[in-house]
Write an enzyme that holds these catalytic residues in place. Structure first.
Site, PDB file in Angstrom:
ATOM      1  N   LYS A 281     -55.872 -13.619  -4.808  1.00 47.45           N
ATOM      2  CA  LYS A 281     -54.440 -12.819  -4.582  1.00 47.45           C
ATOM      3  C   LYS A 281     -54.718 -11.624  -3.549  1.00 47.45           C
ATOM      4  O   LYS A 281     -55.650 -10.997  -3.735  1.00 47.45           O
ATOM      5  CB  LYS A 281     -53.822 -12.642  -5.795  1.00 47.45           C
ATOM      6  CG  LYS A 281     -53.256 -13.641  -6.793  1.00 47.45           C
ATOM      7  CD  LYS A 281     -52.286 -14.492  -6.019  1.00 47.45           C
ATOM      8  CE  LYS A 281     -52.144 -15.674  -6.999  1.00 47.45           C
ATOM      9  NZ  LYS A 281     -51.182 -15.735  -8.077  1.00 47.45           N
ATOM     10  N   ARG A 316     -57.067 -19.796 -14.063  1.00 46.80           N
ATOM     11  CA  ARG A 316     -56.693 -20.920 -12.885  1.00 46.80           C
ATOM     12  C   ARG A 316     -57.295 -20.317 -11.689  1.00 46.80           C
ATOM     13  O   ARG A 316     -56.882 -19.072 -11.421  1.00 46.80           O
ATOM     14  CB  ARG A 316     -55.190 -20.741 -12.737  1.00 46.80           C
ATOM     15  CG  ARG A 316     -54.561 -21.713 -11.588  1.00 46.80           C
ATOM     16  CD  ARG A 316     -53.180 -21.866 -11.510  1.00 46.80           C
ATOM     17  NE  ARG A 316     -52.656 -22.831 -10.662  1.00 46.80           N
ATOM     18  CZ  ARG A 316     -52.213 -22.359  -9.313  1.00 46.80           C
ATOM     19  NH1 ARG A 316     -52.604 -21.145  -8.844  1.00 46.80           N
ATOM     20  NH2 ARG A 316     -51.933 -23.318  -8.480  1.00 46.80           N
TER      21      ARG A 316
END
Length: 355
Positions: A281, A316
């Site tokens: 991210k 994840r």
């Protein structure tokens, strides 16, 4: 559904032999941060376990049942397969279905407990594909992986895609809108009998990063997820089939993301497994040196370890083998620490008995 009083286990660790086990996993905690929210302000203080009502404490301590057949008393890894031309993280590397299938199978063989297949890029500013485009992207990949014995999660906001993926053998529904985007999603998910992952996203991918604001990011997202868990219960989806994801990067600033990771143990109060999806991210690069998505593995592992220290059950990630290596070492060091503490506790007990 909002709560006025929130509890966040403080510094869960293996080194607390007399603490309460966090979500039935390897960590324990002996105190909590109590937050009381009223009239637009939040008051916080530390509290001992005997100050927590037994029913509230039970939400944190209860053993989580297996999720889609995967034990939740230890961490597991979910591999990401984006069958899209424009994902932020891999630039469309797996838009070719043969590549997506091969990479998904490789993740499974490397030890992923789930392979998450998605056909919609949810990067900031993105527009969704048509329904037909999404179906054409993901259903052949889901079917091929299931045929190889892979436990597939379908990453979609659309009820039709959920239904088609379930028919193709998908084992989990993962919805970035927490089953709220499509008016038929709750019904389809309930009828499928599949476990569901409910993620928080502020608005839509196209607009979610336009000045996101919260009164208190962790408490606001807790309330939202609590309301979506209740919606599932009302639709006939039992808590044993629900997992929550605070949605790192989906309508959050860098500070919001850091706060969510730091306060992740709060979400165990919802009584179900917690998924952490921070892989590659943008906040990782912003905190570090502006690295591109594929250069954020070290930062991703650092955030993963922080999530492990807060009891997150599912991680994840894009880099399955590397993450599993980090998890293995975290578990091994923790096991040694726990054994030492058990021995020291026994020595102290024996010493006191002989005093």
């Amino acid at each position: 559904m909002s709560e006025e009083v929130y509890l966040q286990p403080l510094t869960p660790a293996r080194e607390i032999p007399n603490g309460v086990r966090l979500a039935g996993g390897p960590l324990r905690f002996a105190s909590a941060l109590l937050a009381h929210r009223a009239a637009g302000s939040v008051q916080r203080r530390a509290c001992a376990l005997d100050e927590i009502p037994p029913d509230r404490l039970a939400r944190f301590s209860a053993v989580r049942p297996p999720f889609a057949g995967v034990a939740m008393d230890r961490p597991s890894v979910m591999g990401i397969v984006n069958v899209t031309p424009d994902s932020f993280s891999d630039g469309g590397d797996r838009f070719d279905q043969a590549r997506a299938i091969a990479d998904g199978l490789a993740m499974w063989k490397a030890g992923a407990a789930f392979v998450d297949v998605g056909g919609e890029s949810t990067r900031p500013g993105s527009d969704p594909p048509t329904l037909d485009e999404e179906l054409a992207r993901v259903i052949p990949v889901v079917r091929a992986l299931v045929d190889q014995g892979v436990r597939v999660s379908i990453d979609t906001r659309r009820a039709k895609v959920m239904a088609e993926a379930a028919a193709a053998g998908a084992a989990v529904i993962n919805d970035t809108s927490a089953l709220s985007s499509d008016p038929h999603a709750l019904r389809v998910a309930a009828e499928s009998g599949l476990p569901v992952i409910l993620m928080h996203m502020l608005g839509q991918p196209r607009t979610m990063q336009q000045a996101p604001h919260y009164d208190d990011v962790a408490l606001d997202i807790y309330d939202y997820l609590a309301s979506r868990v209740q919606a599932c219960l009302d639709a006939g989806i039992p808590l044993s089939r629900v997992c929550v994801d605070p949605g790192i990067g989906f309508g959050k600033t860098v500070q919001h993301n850091l706060e969510l990771v730091a306060r992740l143990a709060l979400f165990h109060g919802l009584g179900c497994p917690v998924l952490l999806g921070a892989s590659r991210k943008s906040f990782i690069g912003k905190v570090s040196r502006g690295e591109a998505p594929k250069e954020r593995l070290p930062g991703t592992l650092a955030v993963t370890l922080a999530g492990l220290d807060r009891g997150a059950q599912i991680h994840r990630v894009h880099d399955v083998a590397e993450t599993l290596q980090a998890v293995a070492l975290w578990q091994a060091v923790g096991a040694v620490t726990a054994n030492h503490d058990t021995l020291e506790s026994q020595i102290l007990t024996d010493s006191e008995a002989g005093a």
